[in-house]
Design an enzyme around this catalytic site. Structure first.
Site, PDB file in Angstrom:
ATOM      1  N   CYS A   1       5.323 -21.837  27.036  1.00 54.08           N
ATOM      2  CA  CYS A   1       5.540 -22.003  25.623  1.00 54.08           C
ATOM      3  C   CYS A   1       6.453 -22.166  25.072  1.00 54.08           C
ATOM      4  CB  CYS A   1       5.605 -20.586  25.435  1.00 54.08           C
ATOM      5  SG  CYS A   1       5.605 -19.675  23.296  1.00 54.08           S
TER       6      CYS A   1
ATOM      7  N   ASP B   1      -4.881  -6.466   7.788  1.00 52.44           N
ATOM      8  CA  ASP B   1      -3.336  -6.193   8.177  1.00 52.44           C
ATOM      9  C   ASP B   1      -3.422  -5.566   9.292  1.00 52.44           C
ATOM     10  OD1 ASP B   1      -2.116  -3.612   7.219  1.00 52.44           O
ATOM     11  OD2 ASP B   1      -3.889  -3.758   5.910  1.00 52.44           O
TER      12      ASP B   1
ATOM     13  N   CYS C   1       8.000 -21.852  21.934  1.00 50.75           N
ATOM     14  CA  CYS C   1       8.131 -20.982  20.731  1.00 50.75           C
ATOM     15  C   CYS C   1       9.324 -21.525  20.755  1.00 50.75           C
ATOM     16  CB  CYS C   1       7.191 -19.770  20.319  1.00 50.75           C
ATOM     17  SG  CYS C   1       7.459 -18.340  21.484  1.00 50.75           S
TER      18      CYS C   1
ATOM     19  N   CYS D   1      10.404 -18.902  23.645  1.00 50.32           N
ATOM     20  CA  CYS D   1      10.521 -18.862  25.406  1.00 50.32           C
ATOM     21  C   CYS D   1      11.925 -19.922  25.450  1.00 50.32           C
ATOM     22  CB  CYS D   1       9.179 -18.788  25.773  1.00 50.32           C
ATOM     23  SG  CYS D   1       7.824 -17.999  25.094  1.00 50.32           S
TER      24      CYS D   1
ATOM     25  N   HIS E   1       6.644 -13.458  19.138  1.00 46.64           N
ATOM     26  CA  HIS E   1       6.171 -14.202  20.467  1.00 46.64           C
ATOM     27  C   HIS E   1       4.835 -14.268  20.538  1.00 46.64           C
ATOM     28  CE1 HIS E   1       4.359 -16.344  23.916  1.00 46.64           C
ATOM     29  NE2 HIS E   1       3.693 -15.215  24.681  1.00 46.64           N
TER      30      HIS E   1
ATOM     31  N   ASP F   1       0.768  -1.221   0.232  1.00 41.62           N
ATOM     32  CA  ASP F   1       0.384   0.204  -0.012  1.00 41.62           C
ATOM     33  C   ASP F   1       1.319   1.369   0.524  1.00 41.62           C
ATOM     34  OD1 ASP F   1       1.013   0.191   2.936  1.00 41.62           O
ATOM     35  OD2 ASP F   1      -1.020  -0.080   3.685  1.00 41.62           O
TER      36      ASP F   1
END
Length: 429
Positions: free
Chosen positions: A385, A260, A387, A390, A412, A96
């Site tokens: 967590c 978005d 991920c 973490c 995260h 954009d």
């Protein structure tokens, strides 16, 4: 419904040293840094949006350095973002013009033709027509026609529609793999609906709703309801800059195809309380407050206090070190929760000291802050967590301190939100 992340050069240094608070040795900006889709095992979004206002150019600089701008122009968006279609199949690369960056100009600095050229050179899959922000929005009981609104509002409305007409023609030359998106601006649900019908009559089958950032959710619902009532079902809708991400059900109800946002990442360091995100057993989003331990020699508030003579920086440094040790010791099992909180709150008291505030008000504020921190540390959410943030950072991701920590926490949050959205989509399939 697809989630597109609005990028603003949001990278982290994978070699960052948390204890020394410094970047990895020999680190080169951008080249050695990693985007969220590189840092995590899976991309935490379905696509990336790049704004011309963020990229910038010679006339209107953005966030990209001159060298980055040249590389972006030379390599194209996917290669610059290291977001190849081979690794991320079916991913969106949306563009954009970044209307907020030129909101104070009398008209957009980009033409329809050079915008189409920008998208073609960058290898975008989707691109929005150049729009001009309208900040007005009518109350429910107010209905203003084009002749009733101020000249500036009318001009912005007409510029947006004219640019969309010119862009639709210019974008035909980009190729079959590109989808042009007409941007809707307006001061009411009715004016946005009329704009949408104009765009659809031009041939647009994907419309982007602009100007929603300051709107309340009830106002957004009015717009979506009006658009869906008026538009053919084949016309898809995208919400630009949708920050109210707890309202996924609203988007689903009105058949929004995509939106978005940067909200999950930005709230990691711009929200007063909701800094670290988790999903509850019931599938809802929940939040923790990050532990604020700023660098004593870098924090502007503390530097100002030192300059005016109300704070000894060496004392502040000792309190800062004690707070960091207290949190790390608690996380490692070497200190109690109260011992850790005492150290953190001693530093908090110095950071937030204000002679004009009464002792009772300071005590109340300290009690509220201690309760929020006790909730964060006591629950130990970083241990639940899996991920990469973490796994590698542990409690460091919960410390509100430097950009590398704060953006890791944001990454995260992106992971948590994309997981939440994926399950929401499954439940509503």
């Amino acid at each position: 419904m697809r989630f597109v992340f609005a990028d603003s050069v949001d990278t982290v240094d994978p070699g960052y040293d948390f204890v020394a608070d410094r970047n990895g040795e020999g680190r080169s900006v951008h080249r050695d840094d990693q985007y969220p889709h590189e840092f995590l095992e899976q991309a935490p979004y379905d696509g990336i949006l790049v704004s011309r206002g963020i990229v910038g150019d010679a006339r209107y600089p953005g966030k990209y350095s001159e060298a980055q701008l040249m590389r972006f122009r030379r390599e194209g968006a996917r290669r610059f973002l290291r977001y190849p279609l081979e690794r991320f199949p079916d991913s969106l690369l949306m563009g954009d013009c970044g209307a907020f960056t030129y909101r104070n100009l009398p008209e957009p600095p980009y033409s329809a033709e050079d915008t189409a050229e920008f998208y073609a050179d960058g290898g975008f899959t989707h691109g929005c027509s150049p729009d001009h922000l309208i900040f007005d929005f009518d109350d429910v009981s107010v209905t203003r026609t084009l002749g009733d609104v101020p000249d500036d509002v009318r001009r912005r409305y007409e510029i947006t529609i004219q640019n969309a007409a010119e862009f639709y023609k210019a974008a035909r030359g980009i190729g079959a793999g590109f989808t042009s998106m007409g941007v809707i601006q307006g001061w009411s649900a009715e004016s946005m609906t009329q704009a949408a019908l104009n765009l659809a009559s031009m041939g647009y089958e994907y419309l982007a709703i602009g100007g929603t950032v300051p709107l309340k959710i009830d106002q957004i619902r009015r717009v979506l309801h009006a658009l869906r009532d008026a538009l053919p079902a084949r016309v898809r809708l995208h919400l630009l800059g949708f920050g109210k991400i707890e309202e996924l059900a609203t988007l689903e109800r009105y058949g929004v195809s995509s939106f978005d946002t940067t909200s999950p990442l930005l709230r990691a360091f711009k929200d007063a309380r909701k800094n670290y995100w988790v999903r509850t057993a019931g599938g809802d989003l929940s939040y923790y407050t990050a532990i604020r331990i700023p660098q004593a020699t870098e924090n502007n508030k503390l530097k100002h206090k030192a300059l005016e003579g109300s704070l000894n920086q060496e004392d502040a440094r000792r309190l800062e070190d004690s707070a960091l040790r207290g949190v790390r010791a608690y996380a490692a099992g070497g200190a109690t929760l109260d011992e850790s909180l005492d150290a953190v709150m001693d530093y908090w008291a110095v950071l937030n000291w204000d002679e004009e505030v009464s002792p009772n008000r300071r005590a109340d504020a300290a009690a509220r802050q201690r309760k929020a921190y006790a909730h964060t540390l006591g629950d130990r959410p970083w241990e639940r967590c899996s991920c990469r943030v973490c796994r590698e950072s542990g409690v460091e991701a919960l410390i509100f301190r430097t950009s590398n920590r704060n953006k890791r926490r944001g990454i995260h949050n992106l992971h948590v939100f994309h997981t939440h959205l994926s399950e929401f989509r499954q439940d509503n399939a």
